[in-house]
Design an enzyme around this catalytic site. Sequence first.
Site, PDB file in Angstrom:
ATOM      1  N   LYS A  29       0.832  -1.202   0.000  1.00 10.71           N
ATOM      2  CA  LYS A  29       0.000   0.000   0.000  1.00 10.71           C
ATOM      3  C   LYS A  29       0.867   1.252   0.000  1.00 10.71           C
ATOM      4  CE  LYS A  29      -3.739  -0.542   2.462  1.00 10.71           C
ATOM      5  NZ  LYS A  29      -4.348  -0.794   3.795  1.00 10.71           N
ATOM      6  N   ARG A  98      -3.003   3.185   8.641  1.00 16.41           N
ATOM      7  CA  ARG A  98      -3.378   2.024   7.823  1.00 16.41           C
ATOM      8  C   ARG A  98      -2.255   1.006   7.755  1.00 16.41           C
ATOM      9  NH1 ARG A  98      -4.731   4.716   2.169  1.00 16.41           N
ATOM     10  NH2 ARG A  98      -5.989   2.837   1.874  1.00 16.41           N
ATOM     11  N   GLY A 107      -8.274  -7.958   4.695  1.00 14.44           N
ATOM     12  CA  GLY A 107      -9.068  -8.024   5.918  1.00 14.44           C
ATOM     13  C   GLY A 107      -8.336  -8.582   7.128  1.00 14.44           C
ATOM     14  N   MET A 109      -5.485  -7.294   8.659  1.00 14.89           N
ATOM     15  CA  MET A 109      -4.913  -6.342   9.598  1.00 14.89           C
ATOM     16  C   MET A 109      -5.782  -5.089   9.682  1.00 14.89           C
ATOM     17  SD  MET A 109      -0.925  -7.068   9.072  1.00 14.89           S
ATOM     18  CE  MET A 109      -1.067  -6.558   7.410  1.00 14.89           C
ATOM     19  N   ARG A 352      -3.329  -1.120  -6.532  1.00 13.15           N
ATOM     20  CA  ARG A 352      -2.371  -2.233  -6.619  1.00 13.15           C
ATOM     21  C   ARG A 352      -2.727  -3.054  -7.845  1.00 13.15           C
ATOM     22  NH1 ARG A 352      -5.248  -5.105  -1.554  1.00 13.15           N
ATOM     23  NH2 ARG A 352      -7.234  -5.055  -2.609  1.00 13.15           N
ATOM     24  N   HIS A 468      -5.748 -32.333   6.795  1.00 12.17           N
ATOM     25  CA  HIS A 468      -5.691 -33.697   6.280  1.00 12.17           C
ATOM     26  C   HIS A 468      -6.535 -33.824   5.019  1.00 12.17           C
ATOM     27  CE1 HIS A 468      -7.134 -37.933   6.111  1.00 12.17           C
ATOM     28  NE2 HIS A 468      -5.866 -38.184   6.367  1.00 12.17           N
ATOM     29  N   ARG A 591       4.285 -47.890 -19.182  1.00  9.86           N
ATOM     30  CA  ARG A 591       4.389 -48.986 -18.211  1.00  9.86           C
ATOM     31  C   ARG A 591       3.841 -50.244 -18.864  1.00  9.86           C
ATOM     32  NH1 ARG A 591       1.835 -44.777 -15.881  1.00  9.86           N
ATOM     33  NH2 ARG A 591       2.874 -43.670 -14.169  1.00  9.86           N
ATOM     34  N   ARG A 646       9.082 -49.059 -20.391  1.00 13.82           N
ATOM     35  CA  ARG A 646       9.741 -49.581 -19.189  1.00 13.82           C
ATOM     36  C   ARG A 646       9.442 -51.069 -19.063  1.00 13.82           C
ATOM     37  NH1 ARG A 646       7.973 -47.341 -13.433  1.00 13.82           N
ATOM     38  NH2 ARG A 646       6.166 -48.655 -13.845  1.00 13.82           N
ATOM     39  N   GLU A 776      16.298 -44.046 -10.124  1.00 17.62           N
ATOM     40  CA  GLU A 776      15.268 -43.902  -9.090  1.00 17.62           C
ATOM     41  C   GLU A 776      15.699 -44.478  -7.750  1.00 17.62           C
ATOM     42  OE1 GLU A 776      11.727 -46.043 -10.212  1.00 17.62           O
ATOM     43  OE2 GLU A 776      12.894 -47.584 -11.249  1.00 17.62           O
ATOM     44  N   SER A 795      16.285 -41.825 -17.275  1.00 13.40           N
ATOM     45  CA  SER A 795      15.019 -41.164 -16.978  1.00 13.40           C
ATOM     46  C   SER A 795      14.849 -41.173 -15.463  1.00 13.40           C
ATOM     47  CB  SER A 795      13.861 -41.903 -17.659  1.00 13.40           C
ATOM     48  OG  SER A 795      12.650 -41.302 -17.293  1.00 13.40           O
ATOM     49  N   ASP A 800       9.954 -42.773  -6.990  1.00 14.88           N
ATOM     50  CA  ASP A 800      10.752 -43.691  -6.177  1.00 14.88           C
ATOM     51  C   ASP A 800      11.948 -42.991  -5.558  1.00 14.88           C
ATOM     52  OD1 ASP A 800       9.950 -46.419  -5.734  1.00 14.88           O
ATOM     53  OD2 ASP A 800       9.831 -46.601  -7.909  1.00 14.88           O
ATOM     54  N   CYS A 863      10.367 -38.926 -15.540  1.00 13.40           N
ATOM     55  CA  CYS A 863       9.056 -39.519 -15.791  1.00 13.40           C
ATOM     56  C   CYS A 863       8.245 -39.683 -14.505  1.00 13.40           C
ATOM     57  CB  CYS A 863       9.183 -40.837 -16.519  1.00 13.40           C
ATOM     58  SG  CYS A 863      10.063 -42.090 -15.583  1.00 13.40           S
ATOM     59  N   TYR A 883      14.042 -33.534 -21.487  1.00 17.25           N
ATOM     60  CA  TYR A 883      12.578 -33.541 -21.539  1.00 17.25           C
ATOM     61  C   TYR A 883      11.982 -33.869 -20.179  1.00 17.25           C
ATOM     62  CZ  TYR A 883      12.750 -38.670 -21.523  1.00 17.25           C
ATOM     63  OH  TYR A 883      12.971 -39.971 -21.173  1.00 17.25           O
TER      64      TYR A 883
HETATM   65  P1  ADP Z   1      -7.749  -2.221   3.750  1.00 20.62           P
HETATM   66  O1  ADP Z   1      -6.345  -2.597   3.488  1.00 20.62           O
HETATM   67  O2  ADP Z   1      -8.476  -3.176   4.618  1.00 20.62           O
HETATM   68  O3  ADP Z   1      -8.468  -1.862   2.481  1.00 20.62           O
HETATM   69  P2  ADP Z   1      -7.355   0.587   4.148  1.00 20.62           P
HETATM   70  O4  ADP Z   1      -6.162   1.045   4.892  1.00 20.62           O
HETATM   71  O5  ADP Z   1      -7.249   0.658   2.678  1.00 20.62           O
HETATM   72  O6  ADP Z   1      -7.704  -0.870   4.620  1.00 20.62           O
HETATM   73  O7  ADP Z   1      -8.559   1.470   4.659  1.00 20.62           O
HETATM   74  C1  ADP Z   1      -9.887   1.063   4.866  1.00 20.62           C
HETATM   75  C2  ADP Z   1     -10.826   2.036   4.199  1.00 20.62           C
HETATM   76  O8  ADP Z   1     -10.640   3.360   4.666  1.00 20.62           O
HETATM   77  C3  ADP Z   1     -10.626   2.076   2.710  1.00 20.62           C
HETATM   78  O9  ADP Z   1     -11.864   2.125   2.065  1.00 20.62           O
HETATM   79  C4  ADP Z   1      -9.875   3.347   2.498  1.00 20.62           C
HETATM   80  O10 ADP Z   1     -10.139   3.896   1.233  1.00 20.62           O
HETATM   81  C5  ADP Z   1     -10.405   4.251   3.616  1.00 20.62           C
HETATM   82  N1  ADP Z   1      -9.388   5.224   3.994  1.00 20.62           N
HETATM   83  C6  ADP Z   1      -8.150   4.961   4.427  1.00 20.62           C
HETATM   84  N2  ADP Z   1      -7.453   6.088   4.637  1.00 20.62           N
HETATM   85  C7  ADP Z   1      -8.268   7.116   4.344  1.00 20.62           C
HETATM   86  C8  ADP Z   1      -8.105   8.532   4.343  1.00 20.62           C
HETATM   87  N3  ADP Z   1      -6.963   9.102   4.681  1.00 20.62           N
HETATM   88  N4  ADP Z   1      -9.154   9.277   3.984  1.00 20.62           N
HETATM   89  C9  ADP Z   1     -10.323   8.692   3.625  1.00 20.62           C
HETATM   90  N5  ADP Z   1     -10.539   7.374   3.607  1.00 20.62           N
HETATM   91  C10 ADP Z   1      -9.511   6.570   3.956  1.00 20.62           C
HETATM   92 MG    MG Z   2       9.733 -46.511  -9.934  1.00 21.63          MG
HETATM   93 MG    MG Z   3      -7.805  -0.764   1.183  1.00 20.39          MG
END
Ligand code: ADP
Ligand code: MG
Ligand code: MG
Length: 911
Positions: A29, A98, A107, A109, A352, A468, A591, A646, A776, A795, A800, A863, A883
Amino acid sequence: MAAQETVEQKYVYDFSEGNKDLKDLLGGKGANLAEMTNLGLPVPPGFTITTEACQAYLATGREPDGLAGQIEAHLESLERAMGKRLGDPQDPLLVSVRSGAKFSMPGMMETVLNVGLNDQSVEGLARQAGGSTGQAAPGGNDRFAWDSYRRLIQMFGKTVCEVPGEEFEQALDKAKSAKGTTNDLDLDADDLRGLVDAYKKIFLKHTGREFPQQPREQLDLAIRAVFESWNAERAVLYRRQERIPADLGTAVNVVTMVFGNLGPDSGTGVAFTRDPASGAQGIYGDYLANAQGEDVVAGIRNTVPLQELEQLDKTSYDELLGIMARLEEHYRDLCDIEFTIERGKLWMLQTRVGKRTAAAAFVIAGQLVDEGLIDLDEALHRVNGAQLAQLMFPRFQLDHEFQPVAKGIGASPGAASGTVVFTSARAVELAAEGKSVILVRRETNPDDLNGMIAAKGILTSRGGKTSHAAVVARGMGKTCVSGADEIDVNVPAKRFTVAGQTVNEGDVVSIDGTTGKVYLGEVPVMPSEVVQYFEGSLDPEHIDNALVRAVHRIMTHADGKRRLAVRTNADTGADAARARRFGAEGIGLCRTEHMFLGDRRELVERLILARAPGEREEALAALLPLQRADFEQIFREMDGLPVTVRLIDPPLHEFLPPLEQLAVNVAVAQERGEDVAKEEALLAAVRRMHEENPMLGLRGVRLGLVIPGLFAMQVRAIAEAAVIFARGGGVAKPEIMVPLVGAVQELETVRAEAEKIIAEVVGDSGVEVLIGTMIEVPRAALTAGQIAEAAEFFSFGTNDLTQMGWGFSRDDVEGAFFWRYLELGIFGISPFESIDRDGVGRLVRIAAEEGRAARPGLKLGVCGEHGGDPDSVHFFHEVGLDYVSCSPFRVPVARLEAGRAVVETGGSDSR
Ligand code: ADP
Ligand code: MG
Ligand code: MG
């Protein structure tokens, strides 16, 4: 003093100091906010605290020396630039704090908005926001200020002080229902003032202190909370699942607040520069008027499609489209963005390179080539074999009538519908009746193995990608959704509940192992268009299908680039034919064991039971024409291409009925007074041949040396088939491969006999037969220089080699404990799935080098199943093999990855 300053580490970067390549240091970010700033796009000013500061904080539990001072300095210059002071009671500067790590962890952090508000500055903010053009919502700009303040307490409480978020939600709901509404916009300034009081009480109750009024304390605590969110439980779990290293840390971005909640001429939105699902060009996004950031994703109110912004605010809309085009051109890829409009002024808050589906990855790469933004090498680099493999699975044909009832983790791809069962035993029973079943469990354990084998798909309510269920299902190539935690499984009652509905044993569900979605009822399945294309039934030049065209184009480029040839493992003419359509350039492993099954078992039994040489010869003579016919068919399908056959590999007792069954047969026959001589002889043979460790027993070359005439018969069948095919005008290129060789002497013995037969059969037909060996057994790899004296090709049998290299019995270990090894991080991926470069890979490297040193031009291939694994293909390219050979369905994946291996090593031949 100057000296002291120069040693201090730089922990804080202004947005104008960074750029997009500094993700390690500034997080994704922060690096992209810097990049946009430098592009001159409207980004609210701010600065980024580095991941190194976070790492230092997490290591020592306190902010590193110098950090506080650097934050202070950057804050001051931000205040100067904005002409406001953080939390100034008259005209406060507010900031967001942020998180943002190198890899996006959606979601996982935290973010806190509106830092700097307190009981005084909220009034200042209200006054400052007044007097401008906005047609304010009820309560005017007081409303906006108090809305911002209640959001701060809520986010700060939850994120920084671990106050349970539901309590704030409940208080908000209460305020709304007191007002007789469900829309937060109907709350006026007084209502929000009341809500702030309620929030403060909640805060006090849970933390034992008043909500902090000092702006700088708010800021410092929020920064610290973001650092600490790196180690929150859910973030740790997510990283483990996604294989993101645990020590990267997160950066922290401090960004001047801009306000989308100032009134109807303000708002906030998210967008993609093209459709991340299909790759189609166009405008994809959501907009929400009079709202602050997180409202869009939180689904608090219904968003409108981004296109509608054109009516609401044409200037901002046009500017936004211009910026999106600019970003695409700059990043040369699909971008996703977050933006806010404050009273008609557009602000960019994030961008991004966006995540996309497998189909979109191919389509977009193709489009970008057309648009001249990237070349074909780059397009090849941007897709991968895992995506291609996904596109080769059949898919659900989903129209709107099918809504998922739950979503778990797409643990093993594919689409499966079937009758729900809750126990392994029931799965086995119903499967035996020919039913498709989906085994549903809370989680699976090694006892469920038979049920998993019998089921079409596996659904669990717990566990992640390394559980699992997930590991075993992937190993079996079976569809699996794991960790669908909305599902409440009750095994004893034979039912599960989801979304208020009860699903009983016998009901039908459908699971999508790619998306993790679960549907009630049977969803129709659609064949893969990409497979149809590979099979030749869709002509990319003449159909209007963007995906097929993009796949065709990129595959063609990969084929032109790659140095590795791609062969297939195929035992029958039909498999060989299909693989050839998929692009196989020969057979790397044919085989011969299945050629001893079916009605030929009887001959094998005679062979095993033979007492006198004459009996054995008779049985072999009867097998010879049958085998010859098999090989003729394969040579025909692979006309002109090499075919590696083989010689028989498995222990012979695998061809006899199991001991228990024979014992029963004998007993029953005796009871009835029938002649039991043959049954008894077989029983005796099985007892005699019993092995404690058949994988390490009488098999492979050992069989050939112990059972006279067996290999000779096979060699003769191969040579005769080749000659017959050649005399008929075809081109046969047989390569005879001896399995399980550990010492050159073994190979020399087989070779001496084989050469005589070949010379005799081939005569002047022009057919050339190569003789080589599998590598092998670890000893073979370590004595490859000697073995190469007697082998025209190697090969690598990496199954194995892995088995014996690690001492893992594959059939036993995967279900028994691999999930635990993955959980503990002993390996990141099963060594049977992707080659263990350091250990088993080293054996391959040694054998390749020493083999080639002893015999220049020695042909080298692989193989094992690794031949179709993307990462392993790159390794085999690096080691300089000629290959790889893999199952027919993996051939396109191997072609693609072999091409990618070349562009990724800068087009150089790394041999
Ligand atoms: P996430 O990584 O979970 O998207 P963000 O850091 O991007 O979290 O922020 C969460 C929300 O808050 C986003 O919708 C972002 O656009 C908004 N936001 C973050 N910083 C600002 C800011 N300085 N002014 C207005 N909105 C902001
Ligand atoms: Mg074998
Ligand atoms: Mg964001």
